[in-house]
Structure formats: C-alpha cells, structure tokens
Scaffold this active site. Structure first.
Site, PDB file in Angstrom:
ATOM      1  N   ASP A 147     123.173 -43.321  11.927  1.00 27.57           N
ATOM      2  CA  ASP A 147     122.678 -44.513  11.234  1.00 27.57           C
ATOM      3  C   ASP A 147     122.372 -45.591  12.260  1.00 27.57           C
ATOM      4  O   ASP A 147     122.968 -45.618  13.347  1.00 27.57           O
ATOM      5  CB  ASP A 147     123.698 -45.022  10.218  1.00 27.57           C
ATOM      6  CG  ASP A 147     123.868 -44.090   9.030  1.00 27.57           C
ATOM      7  OD1 ASP A 147     122.892 -43.394   8.691  1.00 27.57           O
ATOM      8  OD2 ASP A 147     124.968 -44.054   8.470  1.00 27.57           O
ATOM      9  N   ASP A 166     118.303 -42.373   4.188  1.00 31.12           N
ATOM     10  CA  ASP A 166     119.029 -43.022   3.093  1.00 31.12           C
ATOM     11  C   ASP A 166     118.089 -43.867   2.241  1.00 31.12           C
ATOM     12  O   ASP A 166     118.188 -43.884   1.006  1.00 31.12           O
ATOM     13  CB  ASP A 166     120.140 -43.913   3.646  1.00 31.12           C
ATOM     14  CG  ASP A 166     121.227 -43.126   4.362  1.00 31.12           C
ATOM     15  OD1 ASP A 166     121.398 -41.932   4.046  1.00 31.12           O
ATOM     16  OD2 ASP A 166     121.883 -43.701   5.240  1.00 31.12           O
TER      17      ASP A 166
END
Length: 221
Positions: A147, A166
């Site tokens: 991330d 995401d």
C-alpha cells in the site's frame, strides 16, 4: 388448430454484445497493470515501510507512504493473507461465471463494475501470492499487499493506507450497490418491467367478440 407457441422454451438466449468482452478485459488488465506498476514505482522510490518519511501532496492530509497490509482491503482481517488469496480466486471465478454464463454482461454497467473489481482482485492477488517478495523481507510479507496512498483528517484520524487495487474494488462495489437499489436503470431490466406489454393475449381473449374493436354499421338503404 392451436397456434404455435410464440415463446418456445428451447429458444436460445440472445447473444452478448461483442464489445462486452473487450470492455471487461480492458478494465481488468488496465486496472491490474496500473496497480502493479504504481506499487513497484512507489516502493522503488520511497523504499520499504519506515525507510523514508511521508511525502505530502497536501500537507497533513494526503500523501505517499509505503506500507504492507497483512489483512484485506484497508487493513481489515490482519494475518489472514492466505485465506484472502483463496477468496480472491473464488471471487474471480464467480465474476466470470456471473458475467458470461448468467449473462450479466448484457448490462454495460455491470460489465464495467465487474471489470474494475477484477482489476483490483488481480492486483492484490499478485501480492497475496508473494510474487513481489524477496529474500530478506519478513516472512509475514509473503502474503502481504503493498500500500502507498495515505489519507488522514488529522494525526489522530488516519485512514489505513491503500492502493489502486483497493480503489478499484471499492468503486466497483459501489456500482453494484447502486445497481441493487435501482435495478433496470443501467441496462439491466427489472423482473417485472414490460411484463404487461410483452404477454400475448390468450386464444379465449382473442376470440371474445366483446374484446374485438367495434365497427360502424353500414347505412341502411
């Protein structure tokens, strides 16, 4: 003699529009490439988690910070990476079956939504399978997802770091939710839409003189 059945049961369903496969694959592949490329580029630039400070785009609110998520979307379910990888495979198969076996691809809206979701699935599944992992990294990272997007309202109110995959999953899920609340609006007809107009009259109704249109009588001589 009875009239032939106007809707024979063995009539094949209408074929899917040819562009649906192109749209679906285009979104899924493009989304996955964008996600994987961004992860690779950001981690090469900013290093592993903790190696460099946050690079702020909007100071104090929006920036770039590398992290490894051992859970699901936005850090949910920490430490269950293998389970989430298995679920991702099942979800990917389910998307294909829904679109092309159950003909959901007749709807462009659903095709786009599931294309975005598939792109997110592929991007995060790549990481879940440990294909980015290198010797020397913590073993827990073998099923972790990279991330790098940081958003926060303040130092006390921080959203878990996320990535492009995401974002694709969330946008696709919101599109599916919208479709469930407003069926028939985006190319998927509701179950009852048009039922009254598409049902042909029965033989008894067609032969009932009361239901036939009246004609003016011929003038008497």
């Amino acid at each position: 003699m009875d009239e032939p059945d106007r809707n024979p049961p063995n009539t094949p369903p209408p074929s899917l529009p040819k562009n649906r496969v192109v749209v679906f694959l285009g979104l899924a592949i493009t989304g996955a490439i964008a996600d994987l490329w961004s992860k690779q580029a950001i981690f090469a630039w900013r290093g592993l988690p903790g190696q460099k400070d946050i690079w702020w785009l909007i100071d104090g609110y929006f920036g770039i910070e590398t992290a490894v998520n051992l859970g699901a979307v936005f850090g949910i379910g920490q430490g269950q990476g293998v389970i989430f990888a298995s679920l991702s495979v099942v979800a990917g198969i389910g998307v294909l079956v829904w679109l092309f076996w159950f003909r959901a691809a007749h709807s462009m809206w659903l095709t786009v939504a599931l294309g975005l979701i598939s792109g997110g699935i592929i991007g995060n599944l790549y990481d879940r399978l440990g294909l980015w992992w290198q010797p020397g990294y913590p073993d827990a990272w073998k099923s972790g997802v990279r991330d790098w997007v940081l958003w926060q309202a303040s130092d006390q109110w921080k959203w878990p770091n996320f990535n492009i995959a995401d974002s694709l999953l969330v946008v696709g899920a919101c599109m599916l939710m919208y479709q469930s609340f407003f069926p028939g609006v985006n190319g998927t007809p509701s179950a009852t839409a048009g039922s009254a107009s598409s049902t042909p009259p029965s033989d008894a109704e067609s032969n009932d003189p009361k239901l036939k249109p009246s004609h003016s009588e011929e003038p008497t001589q």
